[in-house]
Design an enzyme around this catalytic site. Structure first.
Site, PDB file in Angstrom:
ATOM      1  N   HIS A  31      83.832   0.189   7.942  1.00  0.00           N
ATOM      2  CA  HIS A  31      84.935  -0.552   8.578  1.00  0.00           C
ATOM      3  C   HIS A  31      84.524  -2.015   8.790  1.00  0.00           C
ATOM      4  O   HIS A  31      85.281  -2.929   8.498  1.00  0.00           O
ATOM      5  CB  HIS A  31      85.286   0.040   9.949  1.00  0.00           C
ATOM      6  CG  HIS A  31      85.878   1.415   9.923  1.00  0.00           C
ATOM      7  ND1 HIS A  31      85.426   2.429  10.732  1.00  0.00           N
ATOM      8  CD2 HIS A  31      86.908   1.932   9.220  1.00  0.00           C
ATOM      9  CE1 HIS A  31      86.142   3.515  10.531  1.00  0.00           C
ATOM     10  NE2 HIS A  31      87.053   3.247   9.609  1.00  0.00           N
ATOM     11  N   LYS A  55      95.323  13.389  14.244  1.00  0.00           N
ATOM     12  CA  LYS A  55      94.100  13.931  13.633  1.00  0.00           C
ATOM     13  C   LYS A  55      93.384  14.963  14.505  1.00  0.00           C
ATOM     14  O   LYS A  55      92.250  15.322  14.227  1.00  0.00           O
ATOM     15  CB  LYS A  55      93.130  12.785  13.329  1.00  0.00           C
ATOM     16  CG  LYS A  55      93.460  12.058  12.035  1.00  0.00           C
ATOM     17  CD  LYS A  55      92.346  11.113  11.665  1.00  0.00           C
ATOM     18  CE  LYS A  55      92.549  10.562  10.261  1.00  0.00           C
ATOM     19  NZ  LYS A  55      91.556   9.512   9.956  1.00  0.00           N
ATOM     20  N   ARG A 105      87.742   3.519  -0.838  1.00  0.00           N
ATOM     21  CA  ARG A 105      86.346   3.790  -1.141  1.00  0.00           C
ATOM     22  C   ARG A 105      86.190   4.431  -2.515  1.00  0.00           C
ATOM     23  O   ARG A 105      85.324   4.088  -3.283  1.00  0.00           O
ATOM     24  CB  ARG A 105      85.750   4.730  -0.080  1.00  0.00           C
ATOM     25  CG  ARG A 105      85.629   4.104   1.279  1.00  0.00           C
ATOM     26  CD  ARG A 105      85.445   5.128   2.356  1.00  0.00           C
ATOM     27  NE  ARG A 105      86.609   6.003   2.433  1.00  0.00           N
ATOM     28  CZ  ARG A 105      86.831   6.878   3.404  1.00  0.00           C
ATOM     29  NH1 ARG A 105      85.950   7.031   4.358  1.00  0.00           N
ATOM     30  NH2 ARG A 105      87.925   7.615   3.407  1.00  0.00           N
ATOM     31  N   SER A 143      84.391   8.128   9.259  1.00  0.00           N
ATOM     32  CA  SER A 143      84.176   8.481  10.674  1.00  0.00           C
ATOM     33  C   SER A 143      83.997   9.997  10.806  1.00  0.00           C
ATOM     34  O   SER A 143      83.176  10.469  11.591  1.00  0.00           O
ATOM     35  CB  SER A 143      85.378   8.043  11.512  1.00  0.00           C
ATOM     36  OG  SER A 143      85.555   6.662  11.410  1.00  0.00           O
TER      37      SER A 143
HETATM   38  O1  PNS Z   1      92.018   5.427   9.658  1.00  0.00           O
HETATM   39  P1  PNS Z   1      93.198   6.244   9.262  1.00  0.00           P
HETATM   40  O2  PNS Z   1      93.303   7.437  10.173  1.00  0.00           O
HETATM   41  O3  PNS Z   1      93.170   6.623   7.809  1.00  0.00           O
HETATM   42  O4  PNS Z   1      94.507   5.328   9.512  1.00  0.00           O
HETATM   43  C1  PNS Z   1      95.790   5.853   9.299  1.00  0.00           C
HETATM   44  C2  PNS Z   1      96.873   4.890   9.808  1.00  0.00           C
HETATM   45  C3  PNS Z   1      96.648   4.547  11.265  1.00  0.00           C
HETATM   46  C4  PNS Z   1      96.827   3.627   8.981  1.00  0.00           C
HETATM   47  C5  PNS Z   1      98.247   5.566   9.602  1.00  0.00           C
HETATM   48  O5  PNS Z   1      98.204   6.850  10.131  1.00  0.00           O
HETATM   49  C6  PNS Z   1      99.409   4.802  10.235  1.00  0.00           C
HETATM   50  O6  PNS Z   1      99.712   3.699   9.858  1.00  0.00           O
HETATM   51  N1  PNS Z   1     100.056   5.436  11.239  1.00  0.00           N
HETATM   52  C7  PNS Z   1     101.155   4.818  11.948  1.00  0.00           C
HETATM   53  C8  PNS Z   1     102.451   5.563  11.693  1.00  0.00           C
HETATM   54  C9  PNS Z   1     103.183   4.999  10.490  1.00  0.00           C
HETATM   55  O7  PNS Z   1     103.463   3.822  10.401  1.00  0.00           O
HETATM   56  N2  PNS Z   1     103.512   5.894   9.529  1.00  0.00           N
HETATM   57  C10 PNS Z   1     104.220   5.497   8.326  1.00  0.00           C
HETATM   58  C11 PNS Z   1     103.292   5.016   7.237  1.00  0.00           C
HETATM   59  S1  PNS Z   1     102.977   6.283   6.118  1.00  0.00           S
END
Ligand code: PNS
Length: 175
Positions: A31, A55, A105, A143
């Site tokens: 990150h 999650k 990645r 993570s």
């Molecule tokens: O680190 P992560 O868990 O892969 O991040 C995921 C994240 C936070 C980017 C994603 O879950 C997110 O943007 N959630 C907010 C809800 C949203 O906007 N959903 C629509 C997009 S698919």
């Protein structure tokens, strides 16, 4: 050559703000590597922790994750840390951001990231998703793996910032 230079000189500079969203439970060196790369490309980078992640039970609370991110990014002049709920594109709009930054990645990340980017574009076509690759040495770091390996006694010292390592020690000892 001169013509090219002239063209660049004539280009107007846009003040670009990007959101780097994620769960960050916890922050890894992967990150941080992406934050460093992103901060060189955009004017303002907002690292945004999702508050209502689906999650499952997190290891670190949102305030703990926020604190770790703040400490770890204190040296970057153009990086701020925030938390958000609900749709990412709504948060991006609220912050006046033009872009979302995400790391890729490996090929395995691509499908999920592509779907998210397309959905976000559908929801708000004005927000672009920028993808960057972390340093090769972090391409396997997540993570989820850090937590799993550390709980089983594995050494993750070189994969997370020292301040995260300290928190991992006390958190897992208290579990
Ligand atoms: O680190 P992560 O868990 O892969 O991040 C995921 C994240 C936070 C980017 C994603 O879950 C997110 O943007 N959630 C907010 C809800 C949203 O906007 N959903 C629509 C997009 S698919």
């Amino acid at each position: 050559m001169a013509a090219t230079l002239y063209a660049f000189g004539a280009m107007s500079h846009k003040d670009v703000t990007a959101i780097y969203p994620g769960t960050f439970d916890p922050l890894t060196n992967g990150h941080l590597d992406l934050i460093s790369r992103g901060s060189k490309i955009v004017d303002q980078l907002v690292v945004a922790i999702l508050r209502n992640s689906d999650k499952g039970a997190p290891l670190f609370s949102v305030p703990e994750r926020e604190e770790m991110l703040r400490e770890a990014t204190a040296g970057f002049g153009n990086v701020t840390v925030a938390t958000f709920d609900g749709l990412l594109v709504d948060f991006a709009k609220m912050r006046g951001a033009q872009a979302v930054l995400r790391g890729i990645r490996a090929i395995s990340d691509y499908e999920y990231e592509f779907q998210m980017a397309m959905m976000n574009r559908k929801l708000n076509p004005e927000i672009e998703t920028l993808f960057m690759m972390p340093a090769e040495k972090y391409t396997y770091v997540s993570s989820r793996l850090i937590k799993g390996v550390y709980r089983l006694g594995g050494d993750v010292t070189s994969l997370v910032p020292p301040l995260v390592m300290e928190r991992l020690k006390s958190k897992v000892a208290a579990d």
